[in-house]
Design a protein around this motif. Sequence first.
Motif, PDB file in Angstrom:
ATOM      1  N   TRP A   1       0.832  -1.280   0.014  1.00  0.00           N
ATOM      2  CA  TRP A   1       0.117  -0.016  -0.130  1.00  0.00           C
ATOM      3  C   TRP A   1       0.889   1.264  -0.203  1.00  0.00           C
ATOM      4  O   TRP A   1       0.497   2.215  -0.647  1.00  0.00           O
ATOM      5  N   ARG A   2       2.036   1.198   0.749  1.00  0.00           N
ATOM      6  CA  ARG A   2       2.785   2.131   0.690  1.00  0.00           C
ATOM      7  C   ARG A   2       3.372   2.566  -0.737  1.00  0.00           C
ATOM      8  O   ARG A   2       3.536   3.587  -1.330  1.00  0.00           O
ATOM      9  N   ALA A   3       3.945   1.598  -1.491  1.00  0.00           N
ATOM     10  CA  ALA A   3       4.440   1.804  -2.724  1.00  0.00           C
ATOM     11  C   ALA A   3       3.184   2.105  -3.818  1.00  0.00           C
ATOM     12  O   ALA A   3       3.423   2.812  -4.764  1.00  0.00           O
TER      13      ALA A   3
ATOM     14  N   ARG B   1       0.822   4.013  -2.981  1.00  0.00           N
ATOM     15  CA  ARG B   1       0.300   5.294  -2.644  1.00  0.00           C
ATOM     16  C   ARG B   1       1.248   6.232  -3.063  1.00  0.00           C
ATOM     17  O   ARG B   1       1.054   7.459  -3.393  1.00  0.00           O
ATOM     18  N   TYR B   2       2.677   5.800  -2.887  1.00  0.00           N
ATOM     19  CA  TYR B   2       3.901   6.866  -3.248  1.00  0.00           C
ATOM     20  C   TYR B   2       4.752   6.172  -4.293  1.00  0.00           C
ATOM     21  O   TYR B   2       5.575   5.683  -3.877  1.00  0.00           O
ATOM     22  N   PRO B   3       4.415   5.744  -5.491  1.00  0.00           N
ATOM     23  CA  PRO B   3       5.061   5.116  -6.528  1.00  0.00           C
ATOM     24  C   PRO B   3       6.393   5.681  -6.664  1.00  0.00           C
ATOM     25  O   PRO B   3       6.730   6.958  -6.420  1.00  0.00           O
TER      26      PRO B   3
ATOM     27  N   MET C   1       9.058   5.389  -4.344  1.00  0.00           N
ATOM     28  CA  MET C   1       9.561   5.373  -2.986  1.00  0.00           C
ATOM     29  C   MET C   1       9.911   4.338  -2.549  1.00  0.00           C
ATOM     30  O   MET C   1       9.799   3.051  -2.841  1.00  0.00           O
TER      31      MET C   1
END
Length: 106
Positions: free
Chosen positions: A98-100, A102-104, A106
């Motif tokens: 989900w982090r990836a 949401r913030y491609p 990073m």
Amino acid sequence: GSVEARDLLDEVAWRVQLFQHYPEAVRRVVHFASPPYYANSDDQTILDDVLVSAVLRNRTFLGSTARFEASTRYKPAGPKWDLLPDARLLRAARVAFWRAARYPGM
């Protein structure tokens, strides 16, 4: 369609066919699995794992195959999922997914 989408579908098809035709292969990817294998062809959860694998660039079988080889109402003899290290790994993989997403980049 894109090459990436084709690759995702190819991976789903490969996993479903592998586990349907060779259910004993479940044991090769899930260290605690034992016959009869339950998680050998659930295409929806396999798709979920393929998506997580693609985003994280690390092949995983935790959310589909491993999760359903643990103790469930269909397979009560399996180990308790929440007590397995695999459960913690899956939670960490989902957070990273989900982090990836949401913030491609990073």
